[in-house]
Design a protein around this motif. Structure first.
Motif, mmCIF file in Angstrom:
data_model
loop_
_atom_site.group_PDB
_atom_site.id
_atom_site.type_symbol
_atom_site.label_atom_id
_atom_site.label_comp_id
_atom_site.label_asym_id
_atom_site.label_seq_id
_atom_site.Cartn_x
_atom_site.Cartn_y
_atom_site.Cartn_z
ATOM 1 N N ARG A 47 -30.859 3.551 17.959
ATOM 2 C CA ARG A 47 -30.441 2.650 16.895
ATOM 3 C C ARG A 47 -29.165 3.132 16.226
ATOM 4 O O ARG A 47 -28.344 2.340 15.791
ATOM 5 C CB ARG A 47 -31.547 2.569 15.839
ATOM 6 N N ASP A 48 -29.025 4.446 16.145
ATOM 7 C CA ASP A 48 -27.887 5.033 15.450
ATOM 8 C C ASP A 48 -26.746 5.397 16.389
ATOM 9 O O ASP A 48 -25.872 6.177 16.023
ATOM 10 C CB ASP A 48 -28.339 6.289 14.696
ATOM 11 N N SER A 50 -23.327 5.556 18.152
ATOM 12 C CA SER A 50 -22.012 5.226 17.603
ATOM 13 C C SER A 50 -21.210 4.312 18.518
ATOM 14 O O SER A 50 -20.327 3.610 18.053
ATOM 15 C CB SER A 50 -21.229 6.510 17.331
#
Length: 91
Positions: A47-48, A50
């Motif tokens: 989800r995180d 970059s």
């Protein structure tokens, strides 16, 4: 469980007579732990991500880990089935 001898012997006696099955049991335990951790939230780091390339790389690593875990569990189950399906002879 009594048919396989689990109920009649103490754990130390079971371990003494079944030392060859311990690596397969540990492998199955490790695969089960991998799947539990993955189900609980191991995929949350995507989800995180970059960038899309980071996410794609993470997905490929997870795909490889899933394939390896399936292979390991298949080999371990085959080994345990082979060990306990043949008739036991008393020594």
């Amino acid at each position: 469980m009594a048919l396989m001898g689990f109920g009649s012997a103490r754990p130390t006696q079971w371990f003494k007579h079944n030392q060859g099955a311990v690596p397969s049991l540990v492998a199955l335990l490790g695969v089960a732990l991998f799947w539990v951790v993955g189900a609980v939230g191991g995929i949350g780091f995507l989800r995180d991500a970059s960038s899309p390339m980071t996410m794609l790389t993470g997905l490929y690593v997870m795909l490889a880990a899933v394939a390896v875990s399936i292979i390991i569990s298949t080999l371990a189950l085959t080994d345990l089935t082979r060990r306990y399906s043949r008739p036991r002879t008393r020594r």
